[in-house]
Design a protein around this motif. Structure first.
Motif, short mmCIF file in Angstrom:
data_model
loop_
_atom_site.label_atom_id
_atom_site.label_comp_id
_atom_site.label_asym_id
_atom_site.label_seq_id
_atom_site.Cartn_x
_atom_site.Cartn_y
_atom_site.Cartn_z
N ALA A 341 0.83 -1.21 0.00
CA ALA A 341 0.00 0.00 0.00
C ALA A 341 0.86 1.25 0.00
O ALA A 341 0.52 2.27 -0.63
CB ALA A 341 -0.94 -0.04 1.20
N ARG A 342 1.98 1.20 0.68
CA ARG A 342 2.89 2.34 0.69
C ARG A 342 3.42 2.63 -0.70
O ARG A 342 3.50 3.80 -1.13
CB ARG A 342 4.04 2.06 1.67
N ILE A 343 3.80 1.56 -1.45
CA ILE A 343 4.29 1.75 -2.82
C ILE A 343 3.19 2.30 -3.71
O ILE A 343 3.43 3.16 -4.58
CB ILE A 343 4.83 0.41 -3.36
N GLN A 344 1.94 1.81 -3.51
CA GLN A 344 0.83 2.29 -4.32
C GLN A 344 0.59 3.79 -4.13
O GLN A 344 0.17 4.50 -5.06
CB GLN A 344 -0.44 1.50 -3.96
N ASN A 370 11.90 -6.51 -7.42
CA ASN A 370 12.28 -6.64 -8.83
C ASN A 370 11.20 -6.08 -9.75
O ASN A 370 11.50 -5.45 -10.77
CB ASN A 370 12.53 -8.11 -9.16
N LEU A 371 9.94 -6.29 -9.38
CA LEU A 371 8.85 -5.76 -10.18
C LEU A 371 8.86 -4.23 -10.18
O LEU A 371 8.58 -3.59 -11.21
CB LEU A 371 7.51 -6.28 -9.62
N LEU A 375 9.21 -1.99 -13.53
CA LEU A 375 8.20 -0.98 -13.81
C LEU A 375 8.85 0.37 -14.10
O LEU A 375 8.46 1.08 -15.05
CB LEU A 375 7.23 -0.87 -12.62
N GLN A 376 9.85 0.71 -13.34
CA GLN A 376 10.55 1.97 -13.58
C GLN A 376 11.27 1.94 -14.93
O GLN A 376 11.28 2.93 -15.67
CB GLN A 376 11.52 2.23 -12.43
N ARG A 377 11.88 0.75 -15.26
CA ARG A 377 12.57 0.63 -16.54
C ARG A 377 11.58 0.71 -17.72
O ARG A 377 11.86 1.34 -18.74
CB ARG A 377 13.35 -0.69 -16.56
N ARG A 378 10.42 0.06 -17.59
CA ARG A 378 9.41 0.09 -18.65
C ARG A 378 8.87 1.51 -18.86
O ARG A 378 8.55 1.90 -19.98
CB ARG A 378 8.27 -0.86 -18.29
N GLN A 379 8.75 2.26 -17.80
CA GLN A 379 8.26 3.62 -17.94
C GLN A 379 9.23 4.46 -18.78
O GLN A 379 8.80 5.25 -19.63
CB GLN A 379 8.08 4.23 -16.55
N ALA A 380 10.52 4.22 -18.57
CA ALA A 380 11.51 4.94 -19.37
C ALA A 380 11.45 4.52 -20.84
O ALA A 380 11.56 5.33 -21.76
CB ALA A 380 12.91 4.70 -18.81
#
Length: 763
Positions: A341-344, A370-371, A375-380
């Motif tokens: 929830a904190r990450i969300q 890892n996810l 996710l950060q890499r896919r956003q880039a």
């Protein structure tokens, strides 16, 4: 109802702990049900086998005791017969009766015993019963005089009113008889004994009665014909299918089976078939011992009840333990939920390393970290992809344009091939509507491309009399997927715009992929060819008609000379006359065959059919061919059972022509001294007429063309004697009658031609 569903929905588990507790409870309940079912099944199988083997053993003991008892009676009567055979021939009538009385008093099971003479008259008996009576028609006398007899149970006939009756049961006997001989070994009479059936009750009481005090058991004795000879009063005389009991034990003399009886109850039935004993042959009796399943399965029901209540207690215990265990298992997961929830909420930092729990929680923590990185890499990458999207869309659009141009070029090439072809091309959809119409089709039918598109092909080119068949063919394709004229050229009659009918050859194929299928039709005009064929047929008919007049005169003159109607013809000239007469007859047959072929091709064959017996037509044809058969040294016979009642609606003259052609061929190909057989009878297809010969048979390479016109095999001296039209004409005549003509090889050599015709409606 809605309020109840809402409350039920509110009671469902809210978290993993609740679902785990519910799973433990459900698993314990399912386990309980499975255990109870397995235990009950195994107990039922064990009880069934135990009871079945016990009942089968009881039936085997009773059957063995019956066989041994019957053996004792059989041996007793045999010994008594030997005793009377050695008795003094001068013994008086009263002395013989005293001996018989002594035998009956000694062996209490015999209701009647007596001596007969060789004619079947009772000479003397115990107690004087039936003395003077005629028993020559009784089975025990007939078979006892030939070496020994033992008969099945039957009710008393002559003795029913003379003997005392035990209870309500009728008086029944088992007959035993043996021949009597004098001192020289010559038969003098028959000793007969009626064994009372009451002794079987004693066998039943000795085996079954001790068991009936503890269990509900019945015993039955069933005769060889399935009749109940001994058993409960309501079943006496009833029929039982004993063969069904042996299905589980094929070939066995004893066993057991579950069976539902006419009273609506299911019984465990043990059975044993009588096998005889020593020289007693046995009567085929079957002993049945049955027990009601309601009383037999009481232990199984008790065990099932005990297992059910034990399972309920275990289910409650497991449910309580499951609640506490579920809370312990889900505690690390709840902590992991809070981190997720904190990450969300937007916190992109990794999960803390302070997470504690079992290995799965640690693995899930690493996976979430890892996810987060992926996710950060896919956003880039997404941001970079947006920059190159327009260029990729332009490249794809250019590739599609090139593919479209290639498809258009291919379509243009196919259209050019169709337009330059000599045959007309028509495309129709699955409903029969025109979707393509070539320029050759415009010239052939007179309809322009624009006028034909969207219209029904049947309305444009199919004559009025064939439009119903065209519609049925389309409907049959939709029902079965088969049009009937695929992949082959077919001749059809069509019409043009002015109503003129044309003869064409057409080829139809199904084209296109699923969802866009259509019929591709190529049409070739053969009107000119048909006119040439018609002119040829007219020329053949004219020449044949012109030949008949001189041939008739020549045939009549040569017939007079060949029949010795004119005296003074030299012997050497007579041989030439016979040769000319034979060839004239052959020429007449060829002309007649050619005229028949011309009538068939022009559609002028008319059948004068009437309902009539078929056998007289066959006999007339056989009589007409007897002379030809005698010249060839061949005999014509009617084989099988020729049914004179067979009737059919036929043209007698045309059917005679068919039979004559078949007989002529059979006689030509049969060696001298052989027989040609004609058969007439019924068949599943109606009426069957067969002509069978013992000739050399039909060569394999000639079978496919045997019914063609002018078709003759290369067998010199035999097959070249005819015109080669007989079988073709015969096949057409048979088919015009609604039947068909075929052939097959005969076993042992030769050929069989078969004519199948429909019978009269009344048959």
């Amino acid at each position: 109802m809605a309020d109840f569903l809402y409350r039920l929905h509110a009671l469902r588990p809210r978290g993993l702990a609740g679902y785990l507790a519910l799973a433990f409870s459900a698993l314990s309940i399912v386990l309980t049900v499975v255990v109870v079912a397995v235990v009950e099944r195994e107990a039922s199988r064990h009880v069934t086998q135990t009871i079945g083997h016990g009942l089968g053993e009881l039936a085997l003991q009773a059957s063995d005791k019956l066989d041994r008892g019957m053996f004792e009676r059989y041996r007793e009567v045999s010994l008594i017969a030997r005793r009377f055979s050695r008795a003094d021939a001068d013994l008086s009538h009263d002395g013989l009766r005293a001996l018989l009385d002594d035998v009956r008093d000694t062996y209490s099971y015999y209701s009647w015993i007596g001596l007969t003479d060789l004619q079947g008259k009772v000479m003397v008996s115990a107690g004087g019963l039936l003395e003077g009576a005629d028993v020559s028609r009784r089975p025990w006398f007939k078979e006892g005089g030939s070496g020994g007899h033992v008969g099945d149970v039957h009710e008393a006939l002559l003795l029913a009113r003379l003997l005392p009756q035990h209870g309500s049961e009728p008086v029944r006997f088992v007959d035993v008889a043996f021949p009597i001989y004098d001192l020289d070994g010559r038969p003098t009479g028959v000793l007969g004994a009626h064994l009372s059936w009451q002794w079987a009750r004693d066998v039943e009481r000795s085996i079954i009665a001790p068991l009936q005090s503890q269990r509900n058991v019945d015993a039955l004795i069933v005769g060889a014909n399935g009749t109940v000879l001994l058993g409960p009063p309501e079943l006496l005389g009833a029929r039982i299918d004993v063969g069904r009991l042996r299905v589980r034990h094929p070939g066995a003399q004893s066993g057991y089976a579950l069976q539902r009886w006419p009273d609506g109850k299911t019984y465990m039935v043990g059975f044993s078939r009588s096998r005889g004993y020593a020289d007693y042959p046995g009567l085929g009796w079957t002993v049945l011992v049955r027990e009601d399943l309601d009383s037999a399965f009481v232990p199984v029901r008790r065990l099932r009840s005990y297992g059910l209540w034990s399972g309920v207690a275990l289910a409650l215990l497991f449910s309580l333990a499951g609640v506490f265990l579920a809370r312990w298992i889900t505690r690390p997961l709840m902590q992991l939920k809070r981190e997720a929830a904190r990450i969300q909420d937007g916190d992109g930092t990794a999960l803390t390393a302070r997470m504690r729990g079992y290995d799965e929680v640690q693995t899930l923590t690493r996976a979430l970290n890892n996810l987060l990185l992926v996710l950060q890499r896919r956003q880039a990458q997404m941001e970079e992809l947006n920059l190159t999207l327009e260029q990729r869309v332009e490249d794809r659009t250019q590739a599609l344009a090139q593919a479209l141009a290639a498809v258009q070029r291919n379509e243009q090439r196919i259209a050019t091939i169709i337009e330059t072809a000599q045959d007309a091309f028509i495309g129709i959809d699955l409903r029969g509507m025109v979707i393509d119409w070539s320029s050759q089709a415009e010239r052939l039918f007179g309809w322009s491309h624009g006028e034909a598109l969207g219209r029904s092909l049947g309305e444009l080119v199919v004559p009025q009399r064939f439009q119903c068949s065209f519609a049925k063919a389309l409907q049959r394709f939709h029902d079965t997927g088969h049009l009937g004229i695929f992949e082959r050229r077919a001749e059809r009659i069509v019409r043009d715009r002015r109503g003129n009918e044309l003869s064409v050859e057409m080829t139809v194929r199904l084209a296109g992929a699923d969802g866009a299928r259509f019929f591709s039709i190529f049409v070739h005009d053969i009107s000119l060819r048909k006119k040439v064929e018609q002119m040829k047929n007219e020329l053949v008919a004219t020449v044949s008609h012109e030949l008949r007049t001189p041939l008739t005169s020549m045939r009549a003159s040569l017939s007079l000379l060949a029949s010795n109607a004119i005296d003074g013809v030299p012997d050497d000239a007579r041989e030439l006359v016979d040769i000319a007469h034979r060839h004239c007859e052959r020429l007449v047959r060829m002309v007649n065959d050619m005229l028949d072929v011309q009538k068939i091709e022009s559609g002028k064959v008319q059948l004068n059919r009437s309902m009539q017996p078929v056998l007289p037509v066959v006999r007339d044809a056989v009589a007409a061919m007897q002379g030809y058969a005698q010249q060839a040294g061949v005999e014509i016979v009617c084989g099988g059972s020729c049914d004179e009642a067979l009737r059919a609606e036929v043209d007698g003259d045309r059917l005679t022509q068919v039979i004559t052609n078949l007989l002529s061929n059979a006689i030509k190909f049969s060696p001298p001294g052989e027989r040609v057989v004609v058969e007439l009878g019924r068949h599943r297809e109606g009426l069957r007429l067969a002509v069978l010969d013992r000739g050399p048979g039909i060569p394999a390479d000639f079978r496919s063309q045997i019914f063609g016109r002018f078709a003759q095999a290369d067998d010199e001296g035999v097959r070249r004697q005819g015109s080669g039209l007989g079988l073709s004409i015969s096949k057409t005549i048979v088919e015009e009658h609604g039947g068909h003509l075929g052939f097959s090889d005969r076993e042992g050599g030769g050929t069989a031609f078969h004519v199948y015709l429909p019978l009269a409606g009344s048959e």
